[in-house]
Structure formats: structure tokens, C-alpha cells
Write a protein that holds these residues in place. Structure first.
Motif, short mmCIF file in Angstrom:
data_model
loop_
_atom_site.label_atom_id
_atom_site.label_comp_id
_atom_site.label_asym_id
_atom_site.label_seq_id
_atom_site.Cartn_x
_atom_site.Cartn_y
_atom_site.Cartn_z
N VAL A 112 0.87 -1.18 0.00
CA VAL A 112 0.00 0.00 0.00
C VAL A 112 0.91 1.22 0.00
O VAL A 112 1.81 1.33 0.84
CB VAL A 112 -0.94 0.01 1.22
CG1 VAL A 112 -1.78 1.29 1.22
CG2 VAL A 112 -1.84 -1.22 1.21
N TYR A 113 0.66 2.14 -0.94
CA TYR A 113 1.48 3.33 -1.08
C TYR A 113 0.74 4.53 -0.50
O TYR A 113 -0.43 4.76 -0.82
CB TYR A 113 1.82 3.57 -2.55
CG TYR A 113 2.90 2.65 -3.05
CD1 TYR A 113 2.64 1.28 -3.22
CD2 TYR A 113 4.17 3.11 -3.33
CE1 TYR A 113 3.64 0.42 -3.65
CE2 TYR A 113 5.17 2.26 -3.78
CZ TYR A 113 4.91 0.92 -3.94
OH TYR A 113 5.90 0.06 -4.37
N TYR A 114 1.45 5.29 0.34
CA TYR A 114 0.88 6.45 1.02
C TYR A 114 1.65 7.71 0.64
O TYR A 114 2.88 7.69 0.58
CB TYR A 114 0.99 6.29 2.53
CG TYR A 114 0.25 5.11 3.10
CD1 TYR A 114 0.86 3.87 3.23
CD2 TYR A 114 -1.07 5.23 3.54
CE1 TYR A 114 0.18 2.78 3.76
CE2 TYR A 114 -1.75 4.16 4.08
CZ TYR A 114 -1.11 2.93 4.18
OH TYR A 114 -1.78 1.86 4.70
N CYS A 115 0.93 8.80 0.41
CA CYS A 115 1.61 10.08 0.31
C CYS A 115 1.52 10.78 1.65
O CYS A 115 0.61 10.53 2.45
CB CYS A 115 1.06 10.94 -0.82
SG CYS A 115 -0.61 11.54 -0.60
N ALA A 116 2.50 11.64 1.90
CA ALA A 116 2.62 12.29 3.19
C ALA A 116 3.09 13.72 3.02
O ALA A 116 3.86 14.02 2.10
CB ALA A 116 3.59 11.52 4.08
N ALA A 117 2.63 14.59 3.92
CA ALA A 117 2.98 16.01 3.88
C ALA A 117 3.68 16.43 5.16
O ALA A 117 3.25 16.09 6.27
CB ALA A 117 1.72 16.85 3.68
N ASP A 118 4.75 17.17 5.00
CA ASP A 118 5.49 17.78 6.11
C ASP A 118 4.96 19.21 6.25
O ASP A 118 5.09 20.01 5.33
CB ASP A 118 6.98 17.78 5.76
CG ASP A 118 7.84 18.54 6.74
OD1 ASP A 118 9.05 18.68 6.46
OD2 ASP A 118 7.32 19.01 7.77
N LEU A 119 4.36 19.53 7.38
CA LEU A 119 3.69 20.82 7.53
C LEU A 119 4.62 21.98 7.84
O LEU A 119 4.17 23.12 7.92
CB LEU A 119 2.61 20.71 8.60
CG LEU A 119 1.46 19.77 8.27
CD1 LEU A 119 0.37 19.86 9.32
CD2 LEU A 119 0.88 20.04 6.89
N ARG A 120 5.91 21.72 8.01
CA ARG A 120 6.87 22.82 8.15
C ARG A 120 6.96 23.52 6.79
O ARG A 120 7.32 22.91 5.80
CB ARG A 120 8.23 22.29 8.56
CG ARG A 120 8.26 21.63 9.92
CD ARG A 120 9.50 20.80 10.11
NE ARG A 120 9.51 20.08 11.36
CZ ARG A 120 8.87 18.93 11.55
NH1 ARG A 120 8.18 18.38 10.59
NH2 ARG A 120 8.94 18.34 12.73
N ARG A 121 6.70 24.77 6.78
CA ARG A 121 6.64 25.49 5.50
C ARG A 121 8.03 25.92 5.05
O ARG A 121 8.82 26.41 5.85
CB ARG A 121 5.73 26.70 5.63
CG ARG A 121 4.30 26.35 6.03
CD ARG A 121 3.41 27.55 5.98
NE ARG A 121 3.23 28.00 4.61
CZ ARG A 121 2.61 29.13 4.28
NH1 ARG A 121 2.16 29.92 5.22
NH2 ARG A 121 2.49 29.47 3.02
N TYR A 122 8.30 25.70 3.77
CA TYR A 122 9.56 26.12 3.13
C TYR A 122 10.77 25.60 3.91
O TYR A 122 11.77 26.31 4.05
CB TYR A 122 9.63 27.65 3.02
CG TYR A 122 8.44 28.24 2.29
CD1 TYR A 122 7.52 29.03 2.97
CD2 TYR A 122 8.24 28.00 0.94
CE1 TYR A 122 6.42 29.58 2.31
CE2 TYR A 122 7.14 28.54 0.28
CZ TYR A 122 6.24 29.32 0.97
OH TYR A 122 5.16 29.86 0.32
#
Length: 130
Positions: A93-103
Motif C-alpha cells: 500500500v502506497y501512502y503520500c505524506a505532507a510535512d507541515l513545516r513550511r519552506y
């Protein structure tokens, strides 16, 4: 918070290709580092690839280097994973993920650590038959 929805998974024969997409909404996608992880049955969630907020740098697990390509389209709020020369061991199963630290930028080890990602999609199944 970023809402993430993956698509594009499926069943493919060994040697084939798939392109995964991850649609993001909820906040400025273009300011966040993004990544793909995968999890096979009975195993931990492993790093696959990451791309920094600008798209200027990418990072890959050794197991997929040269076969997979991560990219992003910031105006479309979409992350991609082009997977070529697929192998049965890519089944997961492939998951995308986001790091909420901007720039935010850091060393390469940072991007492969799943603890540095805050929001996750629901996952899309990729099955590679031999």
C-alpha cells in the motif's frame, strides 16, 4: 492540515509501470515537502521517495532508485510517483505524506524519516504479479 487522496494503484505484471497521484487540499501545497511511503503486509511503513517544497531536490530509497520518479505540480496541488520496471517486491500500500513545516530544508536523512510527516493519505494498493 493537508487532506491527501491517493489514486492510480492497481494490479500490474512485473516489468510494467504505474503512475500514482496524490491530490492535496486544505492549505498551501507549494510550501510543503512531500513524500511517498509504502507498507507491505506484516512490515513497517518504509520510505520510497521525497521531494522538497520547490521541487528542486528529490530523494529516493536505494530499492527504487533509477526505477521510480517523484514529481509535483504545485499549481495543481498534486504529487506524483512514476513507477517503472516494477517488481513483485514493490507490492504494498502506497501512502503520500505532507510535512507541515513550511519552506523547510534539511539534510537527506530528514526526508526519509516518517516521523517528520504530519498528514497522510488513506493509501492506494499496488500489486505486482510475477
Amino acid at each position: 492540515q493537508v487532506q491527501l487522496v491517493e489514486s492510480g494503484g492497481g494490479l500490474v505484471q512485473a516489468g510494467g509501470s504505474l503512475r500514482l497521484s496524490c491530490a492535496a487540499s486544505g492549505r498551501a501545497f507549494g510550501s510543503n515537502n512531500m513524500a511517498w511511503f509504502r507498507q507491505a503486509p506484516g512490515k513497517e511503513r518504509d520510505f520510497v521517495a521525497a521531494i522538497i517544497w520547490s521541487g528542486g531536490s528529490t530523494y529516493y530509497a536505494n530499492s527504487v532508485k533509477g526505477r521510480f520518479t517523484i514529481s509535483r505540480d504545485n499549481p495543481k496541488n498534486t504529487l506524483y510517483l512514476q513507477m517503472n520496471s516494477l517488481k513483485p517486491e514493490d507490492t504494498a500500500v502506497y501512502y503520500c505524506a505532507a510535512d507541515l513545516r513550511r519552506y523547510y530544508s534539511s539534510g537527506s536523512d530528514y526526508y526519509s524519516d516518517k516521523d517528520n510527516y504530519d498528514d497522510w493519505g488513506q493509501g492506494t494498493q499496488v500489486t505486482v504479479s510475477s
